[in-house]
Design a protein around this motif. Structure first.
Motif, PDB file in Angstrom:
ATOM      1  N   GLU A 154       0.831  -1.246   0.063  1.00  0.00           N
ATOM      2  CA  GLU A 154      -0.077   0.123   0.194  1.00  0.00           C
ATOM      3  C   GLU A 154       1.048   1.266   0.000  1.00  0.00           C
ATOM      4  OE1 GLU A 154      -2.995   0.025   2.954  1.00  0.00           O
ATOM      5  OE2 GLU A 154      -4.029   1.959   2.109  1.00  0.00           O
ATOM      6  N   THR A 155       1.936   1.272   0.708  1.00  0.00           N
ATOM      7  CA  THR A 155       2.857   2.372   0.743  1.00  0.00           C
ATOM      8  C   THR A 155       3.245   2.533  -0.508  1.00  0.00           C
ATOM      9  OG1 THR A 155       3.456   1.788   2.939  1.00  0.00           O
ATOM     10  CG2 THR A 155       4.857   3.476   1.949  1.00  0.00           C
ATOM     11  N   ASP A 156       3.860   1.443  -1.338  1.00  0.00           N
ATOM     12  CA  ASP A 156       4.260   1.594  -2.613  1.00  0.00           C
ATOM     13  C   ASP A 156       3.143   2.330  -3.546  1.00  0.00           C
ATOM     14  OD1 ASP A 156       6.524   0.558  -2.014  1.00  0.00           O
ATOM     15  OD2 ASP A 156       6.447  -1.422  -2.917  1.00  0.00           O
ATOM     16  N   TYR A 157       2.192   2.011  -3.474  1.00  0.00           N
ATOM     17  CA  TYR A 157       0.927   2.211  -4.220  1.00  0.00           C
ATOM     18  C   TYR A 157       0.749   3.904  -4.106  1.00  0.00           C
ATOM     19  CZ  TYR A 157      -3.826   2.989  -5.940  1.00  0.00           C
ATOM     20  OH  TYR A 157      -4.951   3.383  -6.573  1.00  0.00           O
ATOM     21  N   LEU A 158       1.040   4.238  -2.725  1.00  0.00           N
ATOM     22  CA  LEU A 158       0.578   5.622  -2.222  1.00  0.00           C
ATOM     23  C   LEU A 158       1.909   6.542  -3.114  1.00  0.00           C
ATOM     24  CD1 LEU A 158      -0.351   8.107  -0.607  1.00  0.00           C
ATOM     25  CD2 LEU A 158       0.794   7.147   1.271  1.00  0.00           C
ATOM     26  N   MET A 159       3.128   5.946  -2.946  1.00  0.00           N
ATOM     27  CA  MET A 159       4.193   6.698  -3.434  1.00  0.00           C
ATOM     28  C   MET A 159       4.056   6.761  -4.884  1.00  0.00           C
ATOM     29  SD  MET A 159       5.760   7.413  -0.579  1.00  0.00           S
ATOM     30  CE  MET A 159       7.350   7.834  -0.818  1.00  0.00           C
ATOM     31  N   SER A 160       3.560   5.689  -5.585  1.00  0.00           N
ATOM     32  CA  SER A 160       3.307   6.008  -6.965  1.00  0.00           C
ATOM     33  C   SER A 160       2.334   7.027  -7.470  1.00  0.00           C
ATOM     34  CB  SER A 160       3.227   4.258  -7.553  1.00  0.00           C
ATOM     35  OG  SER A 160       1.676   4.292  -7.339  1.00  0.00           O
ATOM     36  N   LEU A 161       1.302   6.939  -6.804  1.00  0.00           N
ATOM     37  CA  LEU A 161       0.248   8.042  -6.861  1.00  0.00           C
ATOM     38  C   LEU A 161       0.786   9.222  -6.702  1.00  0.00           C
ATOM     39  CD1 LEU A 161      -3.035   6.685  -5.591  1.00  0.00           C
ATOM     40  CD2 LEU A 161      -2.683   7.143  -7.919  1.00  0.00           C
ATOM     41  N   VAL A 162       1.381   9.344  -5.530  1.00  0.00           N
ATOM     42  CA  VAL A 162       2.012  10.825  -5.331  1.00  0.00           C
ATOM     43  C   VAL A 162       2.970  11.225  -6.710  1.00  0.00           C
ATOM     44  CG1 VAL A 162       3.344  12.122  -3.739  1.00  0.00           C
ATOM     45  CG2 VAL A 162       1.903  10.570  -3.038  1.00  0.00           C
ATOM     46  N   LYS A 163       3.732  10.271  -7.191  1.00  0.00           N
ATOM     47  CA  LYS A 163       4.583  10.597  -8.135  1.00  0.00           C
ATOM     48  C   LYS A 163       3.736  10.873  -9.509  1.00  0.00           C
ATOM     49  CE  LYS A 163       8.659   8.803 -10.827  1.00  0.00           C
ATOM     50  NZ  LYS A 163       8.207   8.517 -11.934  1.00  0.00           N
ATOM     51  N   ASP A 164       2.790  10.225  -9.668  1.00  0.00           N
ATOM     52  CA  ASP A 164       1.968  10.298 -10.898  1.00  0.00           C
ATOM     53  C   ASP A 164       1.201  11.714 -10.890  1.00  0.00           C
ATOM     54  OD1 ASP A 164       2.700   8.120 -11.928  1.00  0.00           O
ATOM     55  OD2 ASP A 164       0.679   6.918 -11.532  1.00  0.00           O
ATOM     56  N   TYR A 165       0.857  12.052  -9.739  1.00  0.00           N
ATOM     57  CA  TYR A 165      -0.105  13.385  -9.723  1.00  0.00           C
ATOM     58  C   TYR A 165       0.640  14.536  -9.067  1.00  0.00           C
ATOM     59  CZ  TYR A 165      -3.860  10.154 -11.027  1.00  0.00           C
ATOM     60  OH  TYR A 165      -4.505   9.273 -11.813  1.00  0.00           O
ATOM     61  N   ASP A 166       1.885  14.183  -8.887  1.00  0.00           N
ATOM     62  CA  ASP A 166       2.851  15.430  -8.353  1.00  0.00           C
ATOM     63  C   ASP A 166       2.209  16.040  -7.007  1.00  0.00           C
ATOM     64  OD1 ASP A 166       4.539  15.465 -10.247  1.00  0.00           O
ATOM     65  OD2 ASP A 166       3.430  16.839 -11.721  1.00  0.00           O
ATOM     66  N   THR A 167       1.801  15.223  -6.165  1.00  0.00           N
ATOM     67  CA  THR A 167       1.472  15.679  -4.860  1.00  0.00           C
ATOM     68  C   THR A 167       0.396  16.626  -4.974  1.00  0.00           C
ATOM     69  OG1 THR A 167       2.809  17.591  -4.677  1.00  0.00           O
ATOM     70  CG2 THR A 167       3.987  15.472  -3.812  1.00  0.00           C
ATOM     71  N   ARG A 168      -0.754  16.473  -5.801  1.00  0.00           N
ATOM     72  CA  ARG A 168      -1.681  17.073  -5.814  1.00  0.00           C
ATOM     73  C   ARG A 168      -2.782  16.085  -4.814  1.00  0.00           C
ATOM     74  NH1 ARG A 168      -0.646  17.694 -11.219  1.00  0.00           N
ATOM     75  NH2 ARG A 168      -0.272  19.880 -11.838  1.00  0.00           N
ATOM     76  N   TRP A 169      -2.833  16.592  -3.495  1.00  0.00           N
ATOM     77  CA  TRP A 169      -3.571  15.741  -2.721  1.00  0.00           C
ATOM     78  C   TRP A 169      -5.125  15.246  -2.688  1.00  0.00           C
ATOM     79  CZ3 TRP A 169      -0.769  12.384  -0.122  1.00  0.00           C
ATOM     80  CH2 TRP A 169       0.546  12.682   0.083  1.00  0.00           C
ATOM     81  N   TYR A 170      -5.764  16.211  -3.191  1.00  0.00           N
ATOM     82  CA  TYR A 170      -7.273  15.958  -3.579  1.00  0.00           C
ATOM     83  C   TYR A 170      -7.463  14.763  -4.694  1.00  0.00           C
ATOM     84  CZ  TYR A 170      -7.619  20.378  -1.060  1.00  0.00           C
ATOM     85  OH  TYR A 170      -7.737  21.262   0.047  1.00  0.00           O
ATOM     86  N   ILE A 171      -6.476  15.145  -5.643  1.00  0.00           N
ATOM     87  CA  ILE A 171      -6.434  14.121  -6.875  1.00  0.00           C
ATOM     88  C   ILE A 171      -6.130  12.747  -6.295  1.00  0.00           C
ATOM     89  CG2 ILE A 171      -6.158  13.712  -9.253  1.00  0.00           C
ATOM     90  CD1 ILE A 171      -7.019  16.461  -8.876  1.00  0.00           C
ATOM     91  N   ILE A 172      -4.900  12.643  -5.419  1.00  0.00           N
ATOM     92  CA  ILE A 172      -4.420  11.406  -4.828  1.00  0.00           C
ATOM     93  C   ILE A 172      -5.685  10.629  -4.248  1.00  0.00           C
ATOM     94  CG2 ILE A 172      -2.682  10.479  -3.394  1.00  0.00           C
ATOM     95  CD1 ILE A 172      -1.027  12.899  -4.421  1.00  0.00           C
ATOM     96  N   HIS A 173      -6.283  11.517  -3.512  1.00  0.00           N
ATOM     97  CA  HIS A 173      -7.098  10.983  -2.377  1.00  0.00           C
ATOM     98  C   HIS A 173      -8.264  10.506  -3.406  1.00  0.00           C
ATOM     99  CE1 HIS A 173     -10.949  11.703   0.439  1.00  0.00           C
ATOM    100  NE2 HIS A 173     -10.456  10.564   0.816  1.00  0.00           N
ATOM    101  N   ASP A 174      -8.548  11.146  -4.289  1.00  0.00           N
ATOM    102  CA  ASP A 174      -9.727  10.858  -5.344  1.00  0.00           C
ATOM    103  C   ASP A 174      -9.568   9.480  -6.081  1.00  0.00           C
ATOM    104  OD1 ASP A 174     -12.351  11.768  -6.516  1.00  0.00           O
ATOM    105  OD2 ASP A 174     -11.223  11.598  -8.131  1.00  0.00           O
ATOM    106  N   ARG A 175      -8.263   9.533  -6.650  1.00  0.00           N
ATOM    107  CA  ARG A 175      -8.098   8.216  -7.202  1.00  0.00           C
ATOM    108  C   ARG A 175      -7.376   6.973  -6.543  1.00  0.00           C
ATOM    109  NH1 ARG A 175      -7.566  11.020 -12.572  1.00  0.00           N
ATOM    110  NH2 ARG A 175      -9.152  12.454 -12.141  1.00  0.00           N
TER     111      ARG A 175
END
Lengths: 493, 438
Positions: A154-175
């Motif tokens: 899950e941590t890996d998944y989170l880190m990859s999302l953060v990378k994909d969405y450039d730490t846009r937290w609202y989007i990360i949370h949404d996706r």
């Protein structure tokens, strides 16, 4: 209107020299450094001889004696020249380019300046900035990053999302769609907390090449207080969930506070007025100033409301130092002819605006202005312009003006009374000679009397009060320094 | 241009909607080709079609390969014997790719007269598009049109871009679908997405309003011009005097009739209907001046209350209306605009709600009802005091908002690294679409 040479250069044909036609004599080529004919010296010095294509053009009009349709050869030359210059400057090409931001070899086409370098870097590639991301090894994860409730995947998944969405937290949370075993979806704060925690730990435990300050700054960037954020979100939600009644109530309360503040201010003003009337300005001065200072604080600090209502409160430190200074430097002031004016109580110290004394030149009352001015000009004094409006001079001027006003007033009264006496005398005489008309005239006479007398009385009283007030003010302004100083001296003793 | 970050690579923007397909060069301010999404087709070639088609069968064989398609300006609107009319878009999504391909080809090659292999193509999709659909679209573009590069972007995001905003609450009302899309930093918040077939309900309400007789007038016949041989002018409100073209009526298919009736209703709505700015109020309705409208049959009517009943459906359904819809469609009635918006905002982060409410973008041709923006403002202002609605006054901007956003995006210098190139498509296959177009 393009000449053959222009067409040739537009088509990028190599021949710079015009090919002489059969009818034309062979043209001597102009040597480069010589200024060609038909172009002004200034223009030539601007262009210089370097542009060979242009130089080839220069000699052109000389050779071809075309009929000039209204325009002279020179004008035509200029026109052609400008056309060429613009063309060379603005010429654009449909050119394919390679985008440095792309991993593949896609070649798109766009219009670019023909003069620009074809192999230069694509100008928008520089905006392709990647945020530095943190990665961790298995060892690092096992020793540092393990946390209750988070698996490695899950941590890996989170880190990859953060990378994909450039730490846009609202989007990360949404996706965020990690299959969670239990029925508790991750909140935005959970994700952010985990990410910041991982980054902080990695920064702390890795060797750092830079200085300590930059490391601290980086750490501060990853600082995240989850509890505070959650609380803040809760506040926002509760703010939003207010019912219309609650909002209305809040607004009503706000209006009420505003009203109370206004009342407070009005009370203060009224009390000031009262103080001034009862105690006089000179004696009440320190008190008034003090109260002002204290009352000003009421609005800022509601706890002090109670104290603000007390009339004679002890002197606050705010007003004390200013008096001390006055006493200390009074001797010096006298020596240097410095006159200090005391704030006159109606305003706070901070409210007193700076003014030129010439603005305070007294003016006669509008009703008698003309006569007063006349009287003063008879004395040879210009009421509007004082050469030196010092305090003393102003006082003098005011005295003179008051005297003149009084004089004019008295003169007017005297005139009227005399006139009335005359009229009455006349009537008396008429009555004795012709006592026939009893119907209207006595009535009129009584009326006139009734009117005249109180008016006179009123006028007099007004004059007297006015003069008295003026006297009062004058005395204050003259002796304000001395009295206040002496009064304080007395107090100290 | 450089100052604005623009760099035109002569990309094409393709925006496919329920009512029309818009195609144009990225960087332009209006689409070059606007053609109806509906198309006419013959199941078999018209020469051999002598027997009438069974309407029920025609509806069922919708998917069957059409022998001949009639597209564009002179497509479905022209009467042809036995011509059916189909629409490949259902619920905002492409349900049949074959006519869509034909439509795009028609727009690019026949209307714009350009070669698709020379231009990167930017296609739009609604926020609720399925991954299969977008991959299929990419496949069509790369395999059939041989485009050098392709990208698919979300209409909500593009509408926000067209309004010059990165974050916005996009309220898009099309011909068939109304959607509320929260957009943050150029990304759709999928959890906050809300959409419904509300415009369809408004349309069917208007349809039944016109068809059913009232105490003042009889029910109105919605014959298209093509079927009317002669008519004479009558007084407003009087029964129309007209003659039908019997030769054509026989060869007219039901789908064509339905399509044309819908068009007549739409035209009536567009010229007459409005929305009350301050909420429903019988007194206000009666105070508004009535509007006159003439139907193809020659019937002329004055419409006063009916004008506003139509627009009111966006905000409030009458109970029997909703019930009729539920019976007819076998589905719950679509949500009203205020319900959609509050649903959408409730799903967003509380911190975002005020930001989004301050950046509402109203777009789509269905939002062009007079007074719609004002009404929306009154409805939302109660709960969001800082509400600000951006609604372009220019109807072209409002109708082609998504296309305009695509035009902006496709002509940005920084965007060109996002294109999926032919090379990447060949290397990675379908998966690249989901990876690149987030």
């Amino acid at each position: 209107m393009a000449t053959s040479a222009e067409v040739r250069s537009i088509l990028d044909l190599p021949a710079h020299q015009p090919i002489a036609g059969p009818s034309q004599p062979k043209k001597p080529t102009a040597s480069a450094p010589r200024k060609p004919e038909g172009i002004s010296r200034e223009l030539y010095s601007l262009i210089g001889p370097s542009s060979t294509t242009l130089v080839a053009q220069f000699a052109k009009p000389q050779l071809k004696q075309k009929p000039t349709f209204g325009a002279s050869a020179k004008v035509k030359w200029y026109r052609n020249f400008l056309f060429m210059a613009l063309y060379l400057m603005l010429r654009r090409e449909w050119r394919s380019f390679k985008n440095g931001g792309r991993a593949d070899s896609l070649q798109l086409n766009h219009w670019t300046k023909a003069t620009s370098d074809a192999n230069s870097e694509y100008q928008f590639a520089k905006y392709n900035v990647q945020r530095p991301t943190f990665t961790y090894s298995d060892d690092e994860y096992n020793s540092l990053l393990q946390e209750e409730g988070w698996t490695r995947e899950e941590t890996d998944y989170l880190m990859s999302l953060v990378k994909d969405y450039d730490t846009r937290w609202y989007i990360i949370h949404d996706r965020y769609e990690y299959p969670r075993p239990e029925d508790s979806p991750r909140s935005l704060e959970d994700l952010k907390d985990r990410y910041c925690g991982v980054c902080r730990k990695l920064i702390r435990n890795r060797p750092w090449t830079g200085d300590d300050a930059s490391r601290q700054a980086l750490l501060a960037g990853f600082n995240f207080e989850k509890d505070r954020e959650v609380l803040r979100k809760k506040y926002i939600t509760s703010l939003e969930n207010r019912t219309p009644q609650q909002i209305a109530e809040e607004e009503a309360l706000y209006v009420e506070i505003k009203r109370l503040e206004q009342n407070e201010r009005r009370f203060k003003r009224e009390r000031d007025d009262l103080l001034r009337t009862v105690a006089g300005i000179e004696s009440g001065l320190p008190d008034v100033v003090e109260d002002d200072a204290q009352l000003a604080g009421i609005l800022a600090d509601p706890k002090r409301k109670k104290r603000g209502n007390e009339l004679d409160s002890p002197s606050t430190p705010l007003s004390a130092p200013s008096f001390k200074r006055t006493i200390k430097s009074s001797a010096q002031d006298i020596q240097h002819c410095i006159t200090r004016t005391e704030p006159n109580g109606t305003f706070n110290k901070s409210h007193q605006v700076a003014y030129l004394r010439s603005f305070k030149i007294p003016y006669p009352k509008a009703a008698q202005a003309q006569k007063v001015v006349q009287a003063m000009t008879e004395l040879g004094i210009s009421s509007t312009r004082l050469v030196m409006p010092t305090a003393a001079n102003l006082v003098h001027l005011e005295n003179v003006m008051d005297a003149a006003t009084n004089l004019v007033e008295t003169k007017r009264n005297v005139d009227r009374v005399e006139f009335e006496i005359q009229v009455l005398r006349g009537r008396l005489g008429m009555q004795t000679t012709a006592p026939k008309n009893e119907d209207g005239e006595p009535m009129e006479l009584e009326d006139a009397d009734g009117e005249a007398e109180p008016e006179e009385g009123r006028a007099q009283s007004v004059v007297s009060t006015r003069s008295a007030r003026k006297q009062h003010r004058r005395s204050m302004s003259i002796s304000s320094v001395d009295t206040s100083v002496s009064a304080r001296k007395r107090q100290r003793k | 241009m450089v100052n604005y970050g623009g760099d035109e690579v002569s990309a094409l923007a393709v925006d496919i909607g329920s009512s029309s397909v818009r195609v144009g060069y990225a960087g332009d301010d209006t689409p070059r080709a606007v053609i109806p999404s509906s198309y006419g087709y013959h199941q078999t070639l018209p020469d051999t079609d002598t027997t009438m088609q069974d309407p029920a069968e025609a509806a069922n064989t919708f998917q069957r390969k059409a022998a001949k398609m009639y597209l564009g300006q002179f497509g479905p609107s022209v009467w042809r014997e036995g011509m059916q009319v189909g629409n490949p878009i259902q619920g905002g999504l492409i349900s049949d790719f074959e006519p869509v391909t034909a439509l795009i080809r028609h727009a690019i090659e026949d209307v714009m007269r350009c070669n698709a292999t020379e231009h990167p193509i930017l296609v739009t999709e609604p926020a609720w598009n399925t991954p299969q659909n977008r991959e299929r679209m990419a496949e069509i573009m790369f395999e059939e049109f041989q485009v050098p590069a392709f990208y698919i972007a979300n209409t909500g995001v593009l509408n926000a871009f067209a309004a010059g905003k990165g974050s916005a609450l996009v309220i898009d009302i099309g011909q068939k679908m109304a959607s509320v899309t929260p957009v943050v930093d150029g990304f759709v918040l999928r959890k906050g997405l809300a959409y419904s077939a509300l415009p369809e309900l408004v349309h069917s309400n208007a349809h039944s309003l016109l068809k059913s007789p009232t105490q003042h007038r009889p029910g109105i016949d919605l014959f298209p011009h093509q079927l009317i041989a002669a008519k004479s002018s009558v007084e407003p409100g009087a029964a129309p005097i007209f003659a039908l073209r019997e030769d054509r009526v026989r060869g007219t298919t039901d789908s064509w009739r339905a399509w044309y009736e819908a068009r007549e209703v739409d035209e009536w709505i567009q010229s007459v209907a409005g929305v009350l700015e301050q909420g429903w109020n019988d007194h206000q309705v009666s105070a508004r001046p009535p509007k006159q409208y003439e139907f193809p049959t020659g019937y002329t009517g004055w419409f006063s209350g009916e004008r506003y009943i139509v627009g009111e459906q966006f905000f409030h359904h009458s109970a029997n209306m909703a019930e009729a819809w539920a019976r007819q469609m076998n589905a719950p009635p679509p949500k009203t605009m205020p319900a959609l918006i509050s649903d959408s905002l409730r799903a967003c982060d509380p911190e975002l709600r005020q930001v989004l409410a301050g950046n509402v973008v109203l777009t789509g041709g269905g939002s062009l009802f007079s007074g719609f923006g004002e009404r929306l403002y009154t409805e939302l202002h109660r709960s969001f005091p800082h509400l600000k609605i951006h609604a372009p006054g220019n109807p072209v901007e409002r109708r082609y908002g998504a296309w305009l956003g695509a035009s902006v995006l496709g002509s940005l210098g920084t965007f060109h690294q996002l294109w999926i190139s032919q090379e990447e498509w060949k290397e990675h296959g379908r998966a690249i679409v989901g990876q690149r177009c987030k």
